[in-house]
Design an enzyme around this catalytic site. Structure first.
Site, PDB file in Angstrom:
ATOM      1  N   LYS A  70       0.836  -1.270   0.156  1.00  0.00           N
ATOM      2  CA  LYS A  70       0.239   0.268  -0.012  1.00  0.00           C
ATOM      3  C   LYS A  70       0.748   1.074  -0.166  1.00  0.00           C
ATOM      4  O   LYS A  70       1.887   1.084   0.157  1.00  0.00           O
ATOM      5  CB  LYS A  70      -1.112  -0.027   1.389  1.00  0.00           C
ATOM      6  CG  LYS A  70       0.370  -0.326   2.058  1.00  0.00           C
ATOM      7  CD  LYS A  70      -1.383  -0.492   3.992  1.00  0.00           C
ATOM      8  CE  LYS A  70      -0.899  -1.052   4.827  1.00  0.00           C
ATOM      9  NZ  LYS A  70      -1.414  -1.208   5.798  1.00  0.00           N
ATOM     10  N   ARG A  87      -8.307  -6.920  16.300  1.00  0.00           N
ATOM     11  CA  ARG A  87      -9.141  -4.992  16.861  1.00  0.00           C
ATOM     12  C   ARG A  87     -10.587  -6.091  16.598  1.00  0.00           C
ATOM     13  O   ARG A  87     -11.295  -6.853  17.393  1.00  0.00           O
ATOM     14  CB  ARG A  87      -9.411  -3.705  16.410  1.00  0.00           C
ATOM     15  CG  ARG A  87      -8.004  -3.593  16.239  1.00  0.00           C
ATOM     16  CD  ARG A  87      -7.234  -2.571  14.989  1.00  0.00           C
ATOM     17  NE  ARG A  87      -7.376  -3.034  14.403  1.00  0.00           N
ATOM     18  CZ  ARG A  87      -6.922  -2.200  13.060  1.00  0.00           C
ATOM     19  NH1 ARG A  87      -6.232  -1.160  12.585  1.00  0.00           N
ATOM     20  NH2 ARG A  87      -6.015  -3.305  11.864  1.00  0.00           N
TER      21      ARG A  87
HETATM   22  P1  ADP Z   1      -0.890  -3.977   8.886  1.00  0.00           P
HETATM   23  O1  ADP Z   1       0.368  -3.658   9.628  1.00  0.00           O
HETATM   24  O2  ADP Z   1      -1.681  -4.506   8.470  1.00  0.00           O
HETATM   25  O3  ADP Z   1      -0.378  -3.190   7.833  1.00  0.00           O
HETATM   26  P2  ADP Z   1      -0.466  -1.540  10.971  1.00  0.00           P
HETATM   27  O4  ADP Z   1       0.490  -1.505  10.568  1.00  0.00           O
HETATM   28  O5  ADP Z   1      -1.402  -0.852  11.143  1.00  0.00           O
HETATM   29  O6  ADP Z   1      -1.224  -2.811   9.625  1.00  0.00           O
HETATM   30  O7  ADP Z   1      -0.631  -2.674  12.471  1.00  0.00           O
HETATM   31  C1  ADP Z   1       0.247  -3.382  13.118  1.00  0.00           C
HETATM   32  C2  ADP Z   1      -0.535  -4.383  13.201  1.00  0.00           C
HETATM   33  O8  ADP Z   1      -1.121  -3.696  14.958  1.00  0.00           O
HETATM   34  C3  ADP Z   1      -1.669  -5.352  13.121  1.00  0.00           C
HETATM   35  O9  ADP Z   1      -1.413  -6.832  13.722  1.00  0.00           O
HETATM   36  C4  ADP Z   1      -2.874  -4.775  13.176  1.00  0.00           C
HETATM   37  O10 ADP Z   1      -3.556  -5.908  13.678  1.00  0.00           O
HETATM   38  C5  ADP Z   1      -2.055  -4.031  14.583  1.00  0.00           C
HETATM   39  N1  ADP Z   1      -3.154  -3.078  14.929  1.00  0.00           N
HETATM   40  C6  ADP Z   1      -3.326  -2.069  14.842  1.00  0.00           C
HETATM   41  N2  ADP Z   1      -4.098  -1.140  15.327  1.00  0.00           N
HETATM   42  C7  ADP Z   1      -4.461  -1.721  16.316  1.00  0.00           C
HETATM   43  C8  ADP Z   1      -5.795  -1.058  17.412  1.00  0.00           C
HETATM   44  N3  ADP Z   1      -6.011  -0.333  17.323  1.00  0.00           N
HETATM   45  N4  ADP Z   1      -5.397  -1.916  18.845  1.00  0.00           N
HETATM   46  C9  ADP Z   1      -5.089  -3.457  18.616  1.00  0.00           C
HETATM   47  N5  ADP Z   1      -3.917  -3.983  17.967  1.00  0.00           N
HETATM   48  C10 ADP Z   1      -3.981  -3.083  16.357  1.00  0.00           C
END
Ligand code: ADP
Length: 175
Positions: free
Chosen positions: A41, A90
């Site tokens: 992305k 979440r």
């Molecule tokens: P991705 O790695 O899928 O691109 P992110 O970098 O946003 O997404 O998130 C990394 C990790 O943190 C993922 O496991 C996601 O589910 C978790 N995460 C994101 N937002 C939250 C939140 N508000 N509370 C708990 N875990 C979260």
């Protein structure tokens, strides 16, 4: 010694991510908080910027090591001697994605387990894209990101808004 990695795009980190990282650091001897350098992305912050935010957030937690990585998450885990991949959960939508990813990773590396930690209730609906949307619309983000992230976010959004040619970029970043 049990080593775990907590991988993600973290573009940028918010308190939901920090909460998971700190809770995971209490469960494992060493937690490698790993930023995926080139996610598919569009990203708003460079790898160096995302790493700097994470280092600042982890500076008082000595068993968290912040690192960048590329390629397969399980390969990175193996290189680091990690047996566990930590992810945050979440709402139900996360479950399906994390379940699929965990099964795919298990196919690739049977020796590595995925451990999902439930979000703290107050961060249940918090995501990096919601955060960017709120900030873009001029809303308050002080309760969901540390001050150094808020400053960087406002600066980056102002740069993007100043450049009319970057409308498409803004839309894709907010997705
Ligand atoms: P991705 O790695 O899928 O691109 P992110 O970098 O946003 O997404 O998130 C990394 C990790 O943190 C993922 O496991 C996601 O589910 C978790 N995460 C994101 N937002 C939250 C939140 N508000 N509370 C708990 N875990 C979260």
């Amino acid at each position: 010694m049990t080593v775990a990695i907590y991988p993600g795009s973290f573009d940028p980190i918010h308190y939901g991510h920090i909460d998971i990282a700190k809770r995971a650091a209490q469960l494992f001897d060493k937690l490698i908080w790993a930023v995926y350098a080139r996610p598919l992305k569009d990203i708003m912050f460079s790898t160096e910027e995302r790493l700097a935010f994470m280092r600042e957030a982890a500076k008082d937690t000595p068993n968290i090591l912040v690192m960048p990585y590329g390629g397969l998450t399980v390969e990175f885990a193996r290189q680091q001697g990690a047996k566990v991949i930590v992810r945050g959960l979440r709402v139900t939508y996360d479950f399906e994605i994390e379940y699929q990813t965990a099964l795919a990773n298990r196919q690739l590396a049977e020796d590595i387990e995925t451990v999902c930690l439930m979000t703290s209730l107050k961060y249940a609906f918090l995501s990096s894209s919601t955060l960017k949307e709120v900030a873009f619309a001029g809303g308050q983000v002080a309760e969901i990101v540390p001050p150094y992230v808020e400053v960087a976010l406002r600066k980056r959004l102002a740069q993007l808004q100043d450049d009319p040619g970057d409308k498409v970029k803004v839309i894709s970043l907010l997705e």
